[in-house]
Design an enzyme around this catalytic site. Structure first.
Site, PDB file in Angstrom:
ATOM      1  N   PHE A  33       0.738  -1.340  -0.020  1.00 38.16           N
ATOM      2  CA  PHE A  33      -0.076   0.143  -0.021  1.00 38.16           C
ATOM      3  C   PHE A  33       0.853   1.073   0.115  1.00 38.16           C
ATOM      4  O   PHE A  33       0.300   2.486  -0.438  1.00 38.16           O
ATOM      5  CB  PHE A  33      -0.719   0.047   1.316  1.00 38.16           C
ATOM      6  CG  PHE A  33      -0.096   0.383   2.436  1.00 38.16           C
ATOM      7  CD1 PHE A  33      -0.280   1.817   2.770  1.00 38.16           C
ATOM      8  CD2 PHE A  33       0.316  -0.649   3.597  1.00 38.16           C
ATOM      9  CE1 PHE A  33       0.580   2.079   3.845  1.00 38.16           C
ATOM     10  CE2 PHE A  33       0.984  -0.239   4.609  1.00 38.16           C
ATOM     11  CZ  PHE A  33       1.112   1.059   4.913  1.00 38.16           C
ATOM     12  N   LYS A  77      -1.284  -7.334  -9.441  1.00 39.71           N
ATOM     13  CA  LYS A  77      -2.304  -7.492  -8.310  1.00 39.71           C
ATOM     14  C   LYS A  77      -1.903  -6.508  -7.320  1.00 39.71           C
ATOM     15  O   LYS A  77      -1.006  -6.575  -6.466  1.00 39.71           O
ATOM     16  CB  LYS A  77      -2.271  -8.885  -7.731  1.00 39.71           C
ATOM     17  CG  LYS A  77      -3.397  -9.454  -7.083  1.00 39.71           C
ATOM     18  CD  LYS A  77      -3.944  -8.568  -5.691  1.00 39.71           C
ATOM     19  CE  LYS A  77      -3.080  -8.756  -4.613  1.00 39.71           C
ATOM     20  NZ  LYS A  77      -3.398  -7.699  -3.668  1.00 39.71           N
ATOM     21  N   GLU A 114      -4.821  -3.942  -1.968  1.00 39.09           N
ATOM     22  CA  GLU A 114      -6.294  -3.692  -1.995  1.00 39.09           C
ATOM     23  C   GLU A 114      -6.746  -2.298  -1.221  1.00 39.09           C
ATOM     24  O   GLU A 114      -7.930  -1.987  -1.230  1.00 39.09           O
ATOM     25  CB  GLU A 114      -7.197  -5.038  -1.313  1.00 39.09           C
ATOM     26  CG  GLU A 114      -6.942  -5.402   0.147  1.00 39.09           C
ATOM     27  CD  GLU A 114      -5.569  -6.123   0.180  1.00 39.09           C
ATOM     28  OE1 GLU A 114      -4.466  -6.147  -0.749  1.00 39.09           O
ATOM     29  OE2 GLU A 114      -5.426  -7.143   0.834  1.00 39.09           O
ATOM     30  N   SER A 161       5.449  -6.942   3.414  1.00 36.98           N
ATOM     31  CA  SER A 161       5.827  -7.168   4.524  1.00 36.98           C
ATOM     32  C   SER A 161       6.951  -8.580   4.445  1.00 36.98           C
ATOM     33  O   SER A 161       6.546  -9.555   3.528  1.00 36.98           O
ATOM     34  CB  SER A 161       5.006  -7.397   5.645  1.00 36.98           C
ATOM     35  OG  SER A 161       3.891  -8.001   5.402  1.00 36.98           O
ATOM     36  N   CYS A 201       9.494   1.542   3.628  1.00 38.04           N
ATOM     37  CA  CYS A 201      10.527   0.432   3.886  1.00 38.04           C
ATOM     38  C   CYS A 201      11.981   0.955   4.076  1.00 38.04           C
ATOM     39  O   CYS A 201      12.839   0.293   4.456  1.00 38.04           O
ATOM     40  CB  CYS A 201      10.507  -0.344   2.631  1.00 38.04           C
ATOM     41  SG  CYS A 201      11.154   0.107   1.340  1.00 38.04           S
ATOM     42  N   GLU A 261       8.902  -4.191  13.111  1.00 34.23           N
ATOM     43  CA  GLU A 261       8.995  -2.788  11.958  1.00 34.23           C
ATOM     44  C   GLU A 261       7.782  -2.339  12.666  1.00 34.23           C
ATOM     45  O   GLU A 261       6.636  -2.853  12.692  1.00 34.23           O
ATOM     46  CB  GLU A 261       8.816  -3.509  10.384  1.00 34.23           C
ATOM     47  CG  GLU A 261       8.558  -2.190   9.534  1.00 34.23           C
ATOM     48  CD  GLU A 261       8.301  -2.536   8.062  1.00 34.23           C
ATOM     49  OE1 GLU A 261       7.785  -3.710   7.628  1.00 34.23           O
ATOM     50  OE2 GLU A 261       8.891  -2.093   7.321  1.00 34.23           O
TER      51      GLU A 261
HETATM   52  P1  NAD Z   1       1.464  -6.691   3.138  1.00 32.19           P
HETATM   53  O1  NAD Z   1       2.796  -7.511   3.117  1.00 32.19           O
HETATM   54  O2  NAD Z   1       0.438  -6.633   3.877  1.00 32.19           O
HETATM   55  O3  NAD Z   1       0.875  -6.711   1.703  1.00 32.19           O
HETATM   56  C1  NAD Z   1       1.625  -6.692   0.351  1.00 32.19           C
HETATM   57  C2  NAD Z   1       0.751  -7.363  -0.776  1.00 32.19           C
HETATM   58  O4  NAD Z   1       0.727  -8.854  -0.298  1.00 32.19           O
HETATM   59  C3  NAD Z   1      -0.486  -6.755  -0.922  1.00 32.19           C
HETATM   60  O5  NAD Z   1      -1.016  -6.862  -2.262  1.00 32.19           O
HETATM   61  C4  NAD Z   1      -1.511  -7.762  -0.214  1.00 32.19           C
HETATM   62  O6  NAD Z   1      -2.693  -7.892  -0.804  1.00 32.19           O
HETATM   63  C5  NAD Z   1      -1.022  -9.110  -0.320  1.00 32.19           C
HETATM   64  N1  NAD Z   1      -1.097  -9.836   0.818  1.00 32.19           N
HETATM   65  C6  NAD Z   1      -1.261  -9.356   2.033  1.00 32.19           C
HETATM   66  N2  NAD Z   1      -1.420 -10.772   2.941  1.00 32.19           N
HETATM   67  C7  NAD Z   1      -1.406 -11.738   2.171  1.00 32.19           C
HETATM   68  C8  NAD Z   1      -1.354 -13.017   2.472  1.00 32.19           C
HETATM   69  N3  NAD Z   1      -1.633 -13.666   3.776  1.00 32.19           N
HETATM   70  N4  NAD Z   1      -1.368 -13.815   1.396  1.00 32.19           N
HETATM   71  C9  NAD Z   1      -0.841 -13.491   0.092  1.00 32.19           C
HETATM   72  N5  NAD Z   1      -0.907 -12.204  -0.184  1.00 32.19           N
HETATM   73  C10 NAD Z   1      -0.978 -11.059   0.885  1.00 32.19           C
HETATM   74  O7  NAD Z   1       2.443  -5.160   3.067  1.00 32.19           O
HETATM   75  P2  NAD Z   1       1.576  -3.740   3.164  1.00 32.19           P
HETATM   76  O8  NAD Z   1       1.009  -3.563   4.381  1.00 32.19           O
HETATM   77  O9  NAD Z   1       0.776  -3.500   1.987  1.00 32.19           O
HETATM   78  O10 NAD Z   1       2.954  -2.786   2.914  1.00 32.19           O
HETATM   79  C11 NAD Z   1       3.882  -2.727   3.997  1.00 32.19           C
HETATM   80  C12 NAD Z   1       5.085  -3.408   3.932  1.00 32.19           C
HETATM   81  O11 NAD Z   1       5.630  -3.524   2.610  1.00 32.19           O
HETATM   82  C13 NAD Z   1       6.064  -2.890   4.841  1.00 32.19           C
HETATM   83  O12 NAD Z   1       6.617  -3.911   5.566  1.00 32.19           O
HETATM   84  C14 NAD Z   1       7.109  -2.346   4.149  1.00 32.19           C
HETATM   85  O13 NAD Z   1       8.554  -2.419   4.840  1.00 32.19           O
HETATM   86  C15 NAD Z   1       7.136  -3.222   3.021  1.00 32.19           C
HETATM   87  N6  NAD Z   1       7.837  -2.710   1.892  1.00 32.19           N
HETATM   88  C16 NAD Z   1       8.964  -2.880   1.277  1.00 32.19           C
HETATM   89  C17 NAD Z   1       9.559  -2.614   0.311  1.00 32.19           C
HETATM   90  C18 NAD Z   1      10.957  -2.955  -0.256  1.00 32.19           C
HETATM   91  O14 NAD Z   1      11.500  -2.555  -1.392  1.00 32.19           O
HETATM   92  N7  NAD Z   1      11.683  -3.886   0.580  1.00 32.19           N
HETATM   93  C19 NAD Z   1       9.043  -1.490  -0.407  1.00 32.19           C
HETATM   94  C20 NAD Z   1       7.848  -0.904   0.061  1.00 32.19           C
HETATM   95  C21 NAD Z   1       7.275  -1.621   1.062  1.00 32.19           C
END
Ligand code: NAD
Length: 495
Positions: free
Chosen positions: A151, A175, A178, A228, A283, A385
């Site tokens: 997000f 994808k 959401e 994450s 991140c 985090e």
């Molecule tokens: P998230 O992991 O909750 O969601 C990321 C994606 O995974 C979304 O599209 C979501 O729909 C999907 N998802 C969520 N739960 C899932 C599950 N159980 N099974 C399969 N798919 C699932 O992350 P977020 O809260 O949207 O974003 C924040 C996180 O992203 C933070 O941890 C941040 O550090 C990380 N991030 C990392 C980078 C990097 O380059 N390392 C860059 C941006 C954000």
């Protein structure tokens, strides 16, 4: 008439409104629901992958210069729609317009990088590998690639992925998160207008069922993920078990070491931006300051003053604050719980942003800038985090201990040092266990032409997102060894 913004999928060049369950999309500045995001699953993914698969043969044969031209047009369209795009980012994510502009620019640079694909796809050649035998490498696309995005950067992170993947000759299913599906759709409309053939780029909205369908679909060849750490690990394990190439960027906890000789005003400015920029939802956020020796006394009073001066408020109106809300009410509550856990375990709150009231937008998801001093390595606040506007301060006696502490982290995304000593900077960059290192730079996030090189629990895979590594990720290499029979054809040197 509903005030909700429609949020269709984009499959095979058509905007389709799936029936069935949805999840609310909020404007975090006001707490209002602004759209309903379809909760797609195997059926929608199946249709999108089939569309992408059938578009692949013709797209693969399209010359690289013609593929690049689509992205030259795309870049122009994104520029022309820049303000509206940034407003969409602000509205569904809560970033300030200044932050939204910066992040969309980082995305545009990825489109620009993809425009260079004719030269990025150059191979190597060696004439006369053996007598009369030549050798060459060529890079060919994989087929259908997929992107799953978080997000926190609704435009930039998707743009890390599909422009280059598609310019390399692949077709793509995105994808998006959401929580922020509207920016992805806006970008999809512009790519359609740029003249991309139908089916080359597709968007399917949803959560876990859509992700699982992508990870197990036999025709998906590669998956790029950003999110994450627990989900990144799951994506990597499931995707590779199903025979896919996977690059999965995870979460982070980034340390900023401040030496006693650091320039105080400049360090305070950089540290506040690193910790509180984008409400800490980055991140590469500098979420822990490690002060060395006298640095704490020199720095903390001005840092606390700067944090208290940060104006927090809604980002969806002309008068812009310095910092916007966090993404959801649940996330705000979790950040507050983590701060409370630190307090309970003995840390001291120097600046407390919990319970901040924003009278203009009483239902928004706000937190003020928070600084927690005396954080110890074993505290939950130090290990997890936080992903909110919270800066931990840890005090160390010398650089060796500061590096040791940095290296204890399970994550390895970014780390930075603020100092005037070349020796300390050199020592730090050589010894620190992190993929992106800043020297007097608080957020050393890499730009399009360099890979985004997280280490340890911040990345699962081999080839990183962005830069030449991403070209390798989205292509497969073929080596051709050739010999043509006949005698001395064209041997002018003997004469
Ligand atoms: P998230 O992991 O909750 O969601 C990321 C994606 O995974 C979304 O599209 C979501 O729909 C999907 N998802 C969520 N739960 C899932 C599950 N159980 N099974 C399969 N798919 C699932 O992350 P977020 O809260 O949207 O974003 C924040 C996180 O992203 C933070 O941890 C941040 O550090 C990380 N991030 C990392 C980078 C990097 O380059 N390392 C860059 C941006 C954000």
């Amino acid at each position: 008439m509903s005030n909700l913004t429609p949020c269709p999928d984009f499959i095979g060049g058509e905007w389709l409104m799936p029936k069935g369950a949805t999840t609310p999309v909020y404007n975090p500045s006001t707490g209002d629901v602004i759209a309903e995001c379809p909760a797609g699953g195997a059926a929608e993914i199946g249709t999108a992958v089939a569309a992408a698969r059938s578009a692949f043969p013709a797209w693969r044969e399209t010359p690289a210069v013609e593929r690049a031209r689509v992205f030259f047009r795309y870049r122009q369209l994104v520029e022309q729609n820049f303000d509206q795009l940034c407003q969409t980012v602000s509205r569904e994510h809560g970033k300030t317009l200044v932050e939204a502009r910066g992040s969309v620019y980082r995305g545009i640079e990825n489109i620009e990088y993809a425009c260079g694909v004719p030269t990025l796809l150059f191979g190597d050649t060696l004439e006369n590998l053996a007598r009369g035998v030549d050798c060459e490498t060529i890079l060919q696309p994989l087929g259908v690639c997929a992107g799953i995005t978080p997000f926190n950067f609704p435009a930039m992170v998707p743009l890390w992925m599909y422009p280059l993947a598609i310019a390399c000759g692949n077709t793509f299913v995105l994808k998006p998160s959401e929580k922020v599906p509207l920016t992805a759709n806006f970008l999809g409309e512009l790519l359609d207008q740029a003249g991309l053939p139908k089916g080359v780029f597709n968007i399917v909205h949803g959560g876990r069922p859509a992700v699982d369908a992508l990870l197990t679909h036999p025709q998906v060849r590669a998956v790029s993920f950003v999110g994450s750490t627990p989900i990144a690990k799951y994506i990597y394990e499931t995707g590779t078990r199903n025979g896919k190439r996977v690059q999965a960027n995870g979460g982070a906890k980034n340390y900023i070491v401040i030496m006693p000789d650091a320039d105080v005003p400049k360090t305070v400015e950089a540290l506040s931006t690193a910790a509180f920029g984008c409400a800490g939802e980055r991140c590469m956020a500098g979420s822990t300051a490690i002060t060395v020796g006298a640095a704490a006394e020199r720095l903390l009073p001005s840092l606390v003053t700067a944090a208290r001066a940060i104006k927090v408020g809604p980002t969806d109106r002309p008068a812009q604050p310095d910092m916007g809300p966090v993404i959801t009410a649940q996330h705000r509550d979790r950040v507050m719980e983590l701060v409370a856990s630190g307090e309970k375990e003995g840390a001291k709150i120097l600046c407390d942003g919990r319970g901040l009231k924003v009278p203009d937008a009483p239902r928004g998801f706000y937190l003020g800038a928070t600084i927690v001093d005396g954080v110890q390595a074993n505290m939950t606040l130090a290990r997890e985090e936080v992903f909110g506007p919270v800066l931990n301060v840890m005090r160390m006696d010398d650089l060796d201990r500061a590096i040791e502490l940095t290296n204890q982290s399970a994550f390895g995304n970014g780390a930075a040092i603020f100092t005037n000593s070349g020796r300390a900077a050199r020592e730090f960059k050589h010894r620190v266990k992190a993929g992106m290192v800043g020297i007097n730079v608080g957020v050393p996030a890499t730009m399009a032409m360099f890979p985004f090189t997280g280490w340890d629990d911040s990345f699962y895979g081999d080839l990183h997102i962005q830069g030449k590594e991403a070209v390798q990720f989205y292509t497969q290499q073929k080596v051709i060894t050739s010999r043509w029979f006949g005698e001395g054809v064209g041997d002018v040197w003997k004469k």
